[in-house]
Design an enzyme around this catalytic site. Structure first.
Site, PDB file in Angstrom:
ATOM      1  N   CYS A  64       0.835  -1.075  -0.087  1.00  0.00           N
ATOM      2  CA  CYS A  64      -0.124  -0.188  -0.063  1.00  0.00           C
ATOM      3  C   CYS A  64       0.888   1.194   0.030  1.00  0.00           C
ATOM      4  O   CYS A  64       1.553   1.600   1.195  1.00  0.00           O
ATOM      5  CB  CYS A  64      -0.723  -0.048   1.278  1.00  0.00           C
ATOM      6  SG  CYS A  64      -1.921   1.401   1.264  1.00  0.00           S
ATOM      7  N   CYS A 101      -0.515   4.233   2.050  1.00  0.00           N
ATOM      8  CA  CYS A 101      -0.385   3.880   3.586  1.00  0.00           C
ATOM      9  C   CYS A 101       1.121   4.167   3.983  1.00  0.00           C
ATOM     10  O   CYS A 101       1.375   4.785   4.880  1.00  0.00           O
ATOM     11  CB  CYS A 101      -0.690   2.474   4.026  1.00  0.00           C
ATOM     12  SG  CYS A 101      -2.081   1.876   3.169  1.00  0.00           S
ATOM     13  N   ASP A 102       2.157   3.477   3.394  1.00  0.00           N
ATOM     14  CA  ASP A 102       3.345   3.513   3.902  1.00  0.00           C
ATOM     15  C   ASP A 102       4.481   4.256   2.973  1.00  0.00           C
ATOM     16  O   ASP A 102       5.666   4.525   3.398  1.00  0.00           O
ATOM     17  CB  ASP A 102       4.043   2.212   3.507  1.00  0.00           C
ATOM     18  CG  ASP A 102       3.078   1.216   4.661  1.00  0.00           C
ATOM     19  OD1 ASP A 102       2.704   1.540   5.509  1.00  0.00           O
ATOM     20  OD2 ASP A 102       2.867   0.083   4.016  1.00  0.00           O
TER      21      ASP A 102
END
Ligand code: NAP
Length: 302
Positions: A131, A134-135
Site C-alpha cells: 500500500c 499507507c506507507d
C-alpha cells in the site's frame, strides 16, 4: 433478523448498503479489515463519473458516512461462514457474532497478491509494502521500487515520485497493462526509471529491506538494486474462500452474471469478487446497486 446482511465494506458493499437502506431494508454490513477496501490504497481517483479528482480514502469515507447516516449497521468482524438457505433463512457467522438474514450480499472483493518469494512475509512492514498511500511517507527522500504493470502499480509509482528521491517501476513485460495516460505520465517523470521485462526474485535485508534482486525475463540475468522499500502491486486474488461450499465459484471468483445472482437463491455477489471482465470503482458501485435491488426484491417475495 436483518433483512439483508452485506459481507464486505468496499465500494460494492457500501453502495449496496446505501441502496438497501433507501429501500427500507434493515441492513448489517460486516467488514474484516478496513472500510473502503482496496480503493483506500488509491491515491487519486480520476475516473469516477462527475468527480474530477478524489483520494480513494476520501471516497471510501464519504460512502461510509452516507451508508451510516442512512442507518446501515457496520460491524468490524471477519465473516467465517454463511449457513442456512433461502427458505429457512440464512445465518451469517463472524468470528465474534452471528446474524440471521433473509438475504445475503457477498462483496468481499479481493486481496493483494504476494510475489511468493523468500523473506517476503518477514520483511512486510520492514520495507515490503502492498500500500503506497499507507506507507509511502515513511520513505521520503529514499530510493524505492514498485513491482507491477497495472493501474495500481503505475499510480503508486507516480504517487511515490512525489515523495521518494527515485522510483524503479519494475514490470514483467515491456507493455504495461495500465491506462496509456498513466504510462505516459510515468515515462515523462524524471524520478521514475522503468525496469522491464523483469521480475523481483529476491529480497535482501536483515531487520529491514536494503536491496532487491531483479531477474530479466529475456536473458535470465540477475541484478541487485539498492532500495529502502518495495511496493508490490501485482494484482489481487479473490477473497471468497469461506463461501466456496455455499456458492459456485470459478478460480476463486463467485459465478454470477450482471444480475449479481449466485447459484444459491437469496445470496447475491457484488464487486471484484464476481466473475466479470471489468473491475473498476464504477462497476463495483454498479454491482452494489444491482445486488441490493435484487436482494430487496427477494426479501419482498418471501
Ligand atoms: P491488474 O490490473 O490485475 O494488474 C496486475 C499487474 O501485475 C499486471 O501488470 C500483471 O502483469 C502483474 N502481475 C500479475 N501477477 C504477477 C506475478 N505473479 N508476477 C509479476 N507480475 C504480476 O491489478 P491492479 O493494477 O491492482 O488493478 C486491479 C483493477 O483495479 C484493474 O481493473 C484496474 O484497472 C483497477 N484499478 C483502477 C484504478 C483507477 O481506475 N483509478 C486504480 C487502480 C486499479 P501482466 O500485465 O503481464 O499480466
Amino acid at each position: 433478523m436483518a433483512d439483508i446482511v452485506i459481507i464486505g465494506a468496499g465500494p460494492a458493499g457500501m453502495s449496496a448498503a446505501v441502496y438497501a437502506r433507501r429501500a427500507g431494508m434493515s441492513t448489517v454490513v460486516y467488514e474484516a479489515n478496513m472500510f473502503g477496501g482496496q480503493i483506500v490504497n488509491t491515491p487519486e481517483v480520476e475516473n469516477y463519473p462527475a468527480i474530477k479528482k478524489i483520494s480513494g480514502f476520501d471516497f471510501a469515507m464519504g460512502l461510509y458516512e452516507q451508508a451510516s447516516e442512512l442507518g446501515a449497521e457496520f460491524r468490524m468482524e471477519p465473516v467465517v461462514a454463511i449457513q442456512g438457505d433461502a427458505k429457512s433463512g440464512f445465518t451469517v457467522r463472524s468470528e465474534f457474532s452471528s446474524e440471521p438474514a433473509k438475504a445475503v450480499i457477498i462483496a468481499t472483493g479481493a486481496s493483494n497478491r504476494h510475489i511468493g518469494i523468500e523473506d517476503e512475509e518477514r520483511l512486510t512492514g520492514h520495507g515490503v509494502s502492498y500500500c503506497a498511500t499507507c506507507d509511502g511517507a515513511f520513505f521520503k527522500g529514499k530510493e524505492v521500487a514498485v513491482f507491477g504493470g497495472g493501474n495500481t502499480a503505475v499510480e503508486d509509482a507516480l504517487y511515490l515520485a512525489g515523495l521518494a528521491s527515485k522510483v524503479y517501476l519494475i514490470h514483467r513485460r515491456n507493455q504495461f497493462r495500465a491506462e496509456q495516460k498513466l504510462v505516459n505520465m510515468a515515462k515523462a517523470n524524471d524520478k521514475i526509471e522503468i525496469v522491464t521485462p523483469k521480475i523481483v526474485t529476491g529480497l535482501k535485508g536483515t531487520d529491514k529491506l536494503t536491496a532487491i534482486s531483479v531477474t530479466d525475463m529475456a536473458d535470465g540475468r540477475e541484478q541487485m538494486i539498492d532500495v529502502d522499500a518495495l511496493f508490490v502491486a501485482i494484482g489481487q486474488i479473490p477473497a471468497a474462500e469461506p463461501f466456496k461450499t455455499v456458492v459456485d465459484q470459478e478460480n476463486g471468483y463467485i459465478i454470477a452474471g450482471e444480475d449479481c445472482k449466485t447459484s444459491a437463491e437469496g445470496i447475491f455477489v457484488a464487486g471484484d469478487g464476481r466473475t466479470k471482465t471489468v473491475r473498476q470503482l464504477t462497476t463495483a458501485a454498479s454491482d452494489g446497486a444491482v445486488a441490493a435491488l435484487a436482494a430487496c426484491d427477494f426479501v419482498r417475495s418471501l
